[in-house]
Write a protein that holds these residues in place. Structure first.
Motif, PDB file in Angstrom:
ATOM      1  N   LEU A 150     -30.813  17.182  26.876  1.00 45.11           N
ATOM      2  CA  LEU A 150     -32.230  16.887  26.823  1.00 45.11           C
ATOM      3  C   LEU A 150     -32.433  15.534  27.629  1.00 45.11           C
ATOM      4  CD1 LEU A 150     -32.749  17.318  23.168  1.00 45.11           C
ATOM      5  CD2 LEU A 150     -34.192  18.465  25.257  1.00 45.11           C
ATOM      6  N   ARG A 151     -31.402  14.468  27.734  1.00 44.52           N
ATOM      7  CA  ARG A 151     -31.179  13.389  28.419  1.00 44.52           C
ATOM      8  C   ARG A 151     -30.920  13.708  29.934  1.00 44.52           C
ATOM      9  NH1 ARG A 151     -28.349  10.086  23.723  1.00 44.52           N
ATOM     10  NH2 ARG A 151     -30.061   9.316  22.543  1.00 44.52           N
ATOM     11  N   TRP A 205     -32.240  18.261  13.426  1.00 44.13           N
ATOM     12  CA  TRP A 205     -32.126  17.565  14.606  1.00 44.13           C
ATOM     13  C   TRP A 205     -31.140  17.948  15.534  1.00 44.13           C
ATOM     14  CZ3 TRP A 205     -34.980  14.396  17.114  1.00 44.13           C
ATOM     15  CH2 TRP A 205     -34.845  13.562  18.148  1.00 44.13           C
ATOM     16  N   TRP A 206     -31.257  17.456  16.898  1.00 41.86           N
ATOM     17  CA  TRP A 206     -30.396  18.107  18.082  1.00 41.86           C
ATOM     18  C   TRP A 206     -28.917  17.628  17.618  1.00 41.86           C
ATOM     19  CZ3 TRP A 206     -33.715  21.156  20.698  1.00 41.86           C
ATOM     20  CH2 TRP A 206     -34.990  20.717  20.876  1.00 41.86           C
ATOM     21  N   THR A 207     -28.088  18.749  18.189  1.00 43.65           N
ATOM     22  CA  THR A 207     -26.802  18.288  18.216  1.00 43.65           C
ATOM     23  C   THR A 207     -26.343  17.313  19.356  1.00 43.65           C
ATOM     24  OG1 THR A 207     -26.176  20.216  19.840  1.00 43.65           O
ATOM     25  CG2 THR A 207     -26.115  20.696  17.443  1.00 43.65           C
ATOM     26  N   ASP A 208     -25.305  16.889  19.120  1.00 46.07           N
ATOM     27  CA  ASP A 208     -24.754  16.008  20.352  1.00 46.07           C
ATOM     28  C   ASP A 208     -24.989  16.581  21.764  1.00 46.07           C
ATOM     29  OD1 ASP A 208     -24.237  13.958  18.547  1.00 46.07           O
ATOM     30  OD2 ASP A 208     -22.258  14.194  18.150  1.00 46.07           O
ATOM     31  N   THR A 212     -28.157  24.372  18.815  1.00 41.81           N
ATOM     32  CA  THR A 212     -28.822  23.076  19.368  1.00 41.81           C
ATOM     33  C   THR A 212     -29.210  22.110  18.258  1.00 41.81           C
ATOM     34  OG1 THR A 212     -31.017  24.201  19.382  1.00 41.81           O
ATOM     35  CG2 THR A 212     -29.415  24.631  21.388  1.00 41.81           C
ATOM     36  N   VAL A 213     -29.471  22.548  17.072  1.00 40.75           N
ATOM     37  CA  VAL A 213     -29.864  21.681  15.878  1.00 40.75           C
ATOM     38  C   VAL A 213     -29.196  21.900  14.832  1.00 40.75           C
ATOM     39  CG1 VAL A 213     -32.293  21.776  16.660  1.00 40.75           C
ATOM     40  CG2 VAL A 213     -31.642  23.215  15.175  1.00 40.75           C
ATOM     41  N   ARG A 214     -28.980  20.854  13.876  1.00 44.17           N
ATOM     42  CA  ARG A 214     -28.219  20.892  12.509  1.00 44.17           C
ATOM     43  C   ARG A 214     -29.121  20.478  11.383  1.00 44.17           C
ATOM     44  NH1 ARG A 214     -25.769  15.845  11.833  1.00 44.17           N
ATOM     45  NH2 ARG A 214     -26.142  14.414  13.485  1.00 44.17           N
ATOM     46  N   GLU A 215     -28.824  20.813  10.418  1.00 44.44           N
ATOM     47  CA  GLU A 215     -29.643  20.088   9.179  1.00 44.44           C
ATOM     48  C   GLU A 215     -29.007  18.653   8.972  1.00 44.44           C
ATOM     49  OE1 GLU A 215     -30.571  22.466   5.632  1.00 44.44           O
ATOM     50  OE2 GLU A 215     -29.445  23.971   6.594  1.00 44.44           O
TER      51      GLU A 215
END
Length: 531
Positions: A405-406, A396-399, A418-421
């Motif tokens: 994205l927002r 999922w996307w990192t903070d 940009t993503v982490r498990e």
């Protein structure tokens, strides 16, 4: 028009029976406020079940000995007792309903005289007497009128008298079923009929064939949680068995009134969009500020942009069940099955086929096997959801990526940047924060959860550890079969659903030995379903 012939026939009624009751149903439902989609769907689901899809308006008490032992175990404790009454409807009714609900003793014959009639099976002399006053006809003297003249009206009367519109607004099938049946007999069929009603109403409304009222605003917060966290409970008793959910600080709740124990109050809450009722300790609530004209001030949540799913590269043929590695990637081996079907039964069959295909208990499927103290419940759960077509993120996307994205940026999936498990603890939080936006629906009733799984929905139980350095846990709740069943009590209530899991012990399908999510090592748990 609230309902149509097509709606009733799509739920299983013949055209002749639909036409017989259609006008009376439309008039009675409109007059008594059974007019929103949820209210109509729940009403019709119960009526269709109780009446055999509008075929039956008198209770059939022509039971075999085996049927008596199964349905009325309390009244026929031995095979000999059951055999003595088998296939004698008048004696059966007089026994099982005698001496209660205002009926005289068995010898009076009241139990049979005031047996179930009407579309929702009005039962017992007290109910007949009360309905007589409501409808303005002496159905106590002429009980057959309930079936012959007032089949619809008796159902609407029972619905209104028992406050079932309020439970329909909460979408609480289990509570409605208990009010009508006294237990959960026929729950699976009622659930299947509810799904049919919802689907048909949505499609007919889109086509302009029916016009329903807007869903009432069922939650009107009056207080907020002032404790760091507050446990919503099923009863005013501090025990693991009464835990329903955790409410966070600042969360709005609607106080409905005092509970049965001083210091506790009955409340209504929204759990990720699911409206439910329970009890909480009153001292942990603070009243919301009020204005003279509008009551409590409720600030609506901000509307956020739709977020994209995040996957590492998909359809990689080398990411297989047998490979010990590549776990950040979705399962990609060729020939993998998918969920699909035109009915609840075929959907459930396809989910069962996915469980068999993944075969988490097969030692050759190294992707899921525990190794060196590391377990892979999250890998298995996300693979299961992935093949079922429900988004449950492996990554999922990192903070920082979420912020971009927002703000409208396009962000590429880059592992570690940009993503982490996500482990099971993180999946617990993701489902609460983002799950509803991706089609996940919160559930707190195990009967509803198992019924949803049996209808082919994707269902999980997830729990977050007290010690976040230790792994949480997530399991799939899967369709029952003749060979594998959930654990139920004597009232047919699900105590432990049928689960499939990876972990310290991998299980393809079996109920757990205990309600593991209630263990003290977990600080929070939740049940989720995805249609």
């Amino acid at each position: 028009m609230l309902i149509t012939r097509e709606l009733l026939t799509r739920m299983g009624a013949t055209a002749a029976n639909a036409d017989r009751y259609l006008d009376t149903l439309n008039a009675a439902l409109a007059m008594h406020g059974i007019d929103s989609r949820l209210r109509i769907a729940h009403f019709l689901a119960q009526v269709m079940h109780e009446s055999g899809c509008l075929r039956l308006t008198v209770e059939n008490l022509n039971y075999s000995a085996a049927g008596l032992r199964s349905t009325f175990r309390k009244y026929f404790r031995t095979d000999a007792e059951a055999q003595a009454y088998a296939r004698q409807p008048e004696r059966i009714g007089s026994r099982v309903y005698g001496g209660r609900m205002g009926n005289g003793p068995e010898a009076s014959g009241d139990g049979y005289r005031y047996r179930g009639r009407g579309l929702i099976q009005l039962t017992g002399k007290d109910n007949y007497r009360s309905f007589a006053q409501w409808v303005g006809a002496d159905v106590v003297a002429d009980p057959d009128w309930v079936a012959e003249r007032y089949a619809v009206q008796s159902a609407v009367y029972f619905w209104e008298r028992n406050g079932l519109n309020a439970l329909a607004d909460l979408d609480d099938l289990s509570a409605i079923t208990r009010r009508i049946n006294g237990g959960l007999n026929g729950y699976e069929d009622r659930h299947a009929l509810l799904l049919k009603a919802r689907r048909a109403l949505a499609e007919l409304a889109a086509a302009g064939a029916v016009e329903t009222a807007p869903r009432p605003s069922a939650l009107q917060p009056t207080h907020r949680v002032k404790a760091t966290q507050l446990t919503l409970r099923s009863a005013p008793v501090v025990a693991e068995r009464t835990r329903l959910a955790l409410l966070d600080q600042g969360e709005g709740v609607q106080v409905l009134g005092a509970a049965s124990v001083p210091g506790w109050v009955q409340v209504r809450v929204s759990l990720s969009g699911l409206l439910r009722e329970g009890v909480v300790a009153e001292r942990y609530l603070a009243p919301l500020p009020r204005t003279r004209s509008r009551g409590p001030i409720v600030v609506p949540p901000p509307v956020l942009p739709t977020l994209p799913v995040a996957h590492m590269e998909q359809a990689r043929a080398d990411v297989t069940r047998r490979r010990d590695g590549g776990r950040a990637y979705p399962l990609g081996e060729p020939g993998r099955p998918a969920r699909g079907g035109r009915s609840a039964a075929t959907l459930a069959q396809s989910v069962a086929a996915i469980v068999d295909y993944l075969d988490v208990a097969d030692a050759a499927h190294l992707r899921y096997q525990p190794r060196g103290g590391t377990t892979y419940c999250n890998i298995y759960a996300t693979d299961f959801a992935y093949l079922c077509g429900a988004y449950l993120p492996r990554v999922w996307w990192t903070d920082r990526a979420l912020l971009r994205l927002r703000e409208g940026e396009k962000v590429a999936v880059e592992y570690g940047r940009t993503v982490r498990e996500l482990n099971a603890n993180a999946l617990h939080d993701w489902l609460e924060d983002f799950g509803p936006a991706f089609g996940w629906q919160r559930e707190i009733d195990l009967n509803a959860l198992q019924a949803a799984a049996n209808a082919g929905e994707v269902c999980v139980i997830v729990a977050r550890r007290v010690d976040l350095n230790r792994p949480g846990h997530i399991t799939a709740v899967v369709p029952e079969s003749e060979a594998a069943k959930a654990v139920r009590n004597a009232r047919d209530e699900v105590l432990r659903p049928l689960e499939s899991q990876a972990g310290t012990r991998n299980v393809r399908r079996a109920p757990a030995a205990n309600a593991w999510w209630l263990a003290s090592r977990f600080q929070s748990f939740a049940f989720w379903r995805h249609p």
